[in-house]
Design a protein around this motif. Structure first.
Motif, PDB file in Angstrom:
ATOM      1  N   LYS A 139      -4.272  -3.173  -8.994  1.00  0.00           N
ATOM      2  CA  LYS A 139      -3.224  -3.509  -8.955  1.00  0.00           C
ATOM      3  C   LYS A 139      -2.565  -4.529 -10.448  1.00  0.00           C
ATOM      4  N   GLU A 144      -9.481  -3.290  -4.886  1.00  0.00           N
ATOM      5  CA  GLU A 144      -8.323  -3.518  -5.769  1.00  0.00           C
ATOM      6  C   GLU A 144      -8.179  -4.241  -6.313  1.00  0.00           C
ATOM      7  N   THR A 178      -1.348  -0.196  -2.438  1.00  0.00           N
ATOM      8  CA  THR A 178      -2.148  -0.307  -1.244  1.00  0.00           C
ATOM      9  C   THR A 178      -3.078   0.366  -1.934  1.00  0.00           C
ATOM     10  N   VAL A 179      -4.460   0.485  -1.731  1.00  0.00           N
ATOM     11  CA  VAL A 179      -5.744   0.495  -1.696  1.00  0.00           C
ATOM     12  C   VAL A 179      -6.414   0.779  -0.261  1.00  0.00           C
ATOM     13  N   ARG A 180      -7.228   2.231  -0.165  1.00  0.00           N
ATOM     14  CA  ARG A 180      -7.643   2.499   0.577  1.00  0.00           C
ATOM     15  C   ARG A 180      -8.906   3.366   0.377  1.00  0.00           C
ATOM     16  N   TYR A 230     -12.356  -2.600  -1.696  1.00  0.00           N
ATOM     17  CA  TYR A 230     -12.043  -3.968  -1.459  1.00  0.00           C
ATOM     18  C   TYR A 230     -12.462  -4.724  -2.730  1.00  0.00           C
ATOM     19  N   GLU A 290       0.307   4.681  -3.803  1.00  0.00           N
ATOM     20  CA  GLU A 290      -0.992   4.692  -3.192  1.00  0.00           C
ATOM     21  C   GLU A 290      -2.401   4.754  -3.567  1.00  0.00           C
ATOM     22  N   ASN A 301       4.788   7.232  -6.382  1.00  0.00           N
ATOM     23  CA  ASN A 301       5.537   7.717  -5.206  1.00  0.00           C
ATOM     24  C   ASN A 301       7.064   8.273  -5.130  1.00  0.00           C
ATOM     25  N   LYS A 339       3.730  -2.914  -6.292  1.00  0.00           N
ATOM     26  CA  LYS A 339       3.566  -2.269  -4.811  1.00  0.00           C
ATOM     27  C   LYS A 339       2.435  -1.524  -5.424  1.00  0.00           C
ATOM     28  N   PRO A 359       6.343   2.371  -5.564  1.00  0.00           N
ATOM     29  CA  PRO A 359       5.151   2.068  -4.702  1.00  0.00           C
ATOM     30  C   PRO A 359       3.694   2.682  -5.151  1.00  0.00           C
TER      31      PRO A 359
END
Length: 162
Positions: free
Chosen positions: A70, A66, A47-49, A63, A115, A134, A45, A113
């Motif tokens: 992963k 990403e 999360t990409v920002r 984008y 990030e 995490n 898991k 997870p």
């Protein structure tokens, strides 16, 4: 009547030629697919920002990277150095040794997870990503792009393809 039949054949041939030409143009102009992909296992898991930025490129780069992020977390968790080295920039040397070091240091952190915060691009085709695991562990990754494909900068080499 033979004239109408010939006109129909000519029209059909022109339509087929246009469709074939359009398909050929699409195939030639499409972006190349990344030579790597996510697998079914192990599950990760991520999360990409983008980091807060005044530049619109930051969101675009987040984008674009990403998939490689992963795949990185998945390969890191899988623990296979040769597999992880496969997402390293092909013009770098010693990728497998670098992958072994990454797995040893961060492999156990990728089971929870993750990030990923993508920084403003340093230059076109170069960016840095801060991974936050995490359990509080953090890792900075450098990414480089060649022909619309993002790669991990691992091993020895210049981030800009020689």
């Amino acid at each position: 009547m033979p004239r109408t039949s010939g006109l129909k054949w000519l029209t059909a041939a022109l339509v087929a030629l246009c469709l074939g030409g359009g398909a050929l143009a699409w195939w030639l102009l499409r972006e190349p697919a990344a030579p790597y992909a996510l697998r079914d296992t192990p599950e990760v898991k991520v999360t990409v920002r983008a980091a807060e930025s005044t530049y619109p490129e930051a969101e675009e780069v987040a984008y674009e990277v990403e998939l490689v992020l992963k795949v990185y977390a998945q390969r890191l968790r899988g623990g296979d150095a040769a597999d992880l080295a496969g997402i390293g920039a092909p013009w770098y040397t010693d990728r497998e040794e670098a992958a072994q070091r990454l797995i040893a240091e961060f492999g156990t952190h990728a089971d929870k997870p993750v990030e990923a915060v993508v920084a403003d691009p340093v230059a076109p085709g170069l960016t840095t990503v801060n991974l936050r695991f995490n359990d509080g562990q953090q890792q900075a990754l450098d990414l480089t792009r060649d022909d619309h494909v993002w790669w991990l900068s691992m091993g020895n080499g210049d981030p800009v393809k020689p």
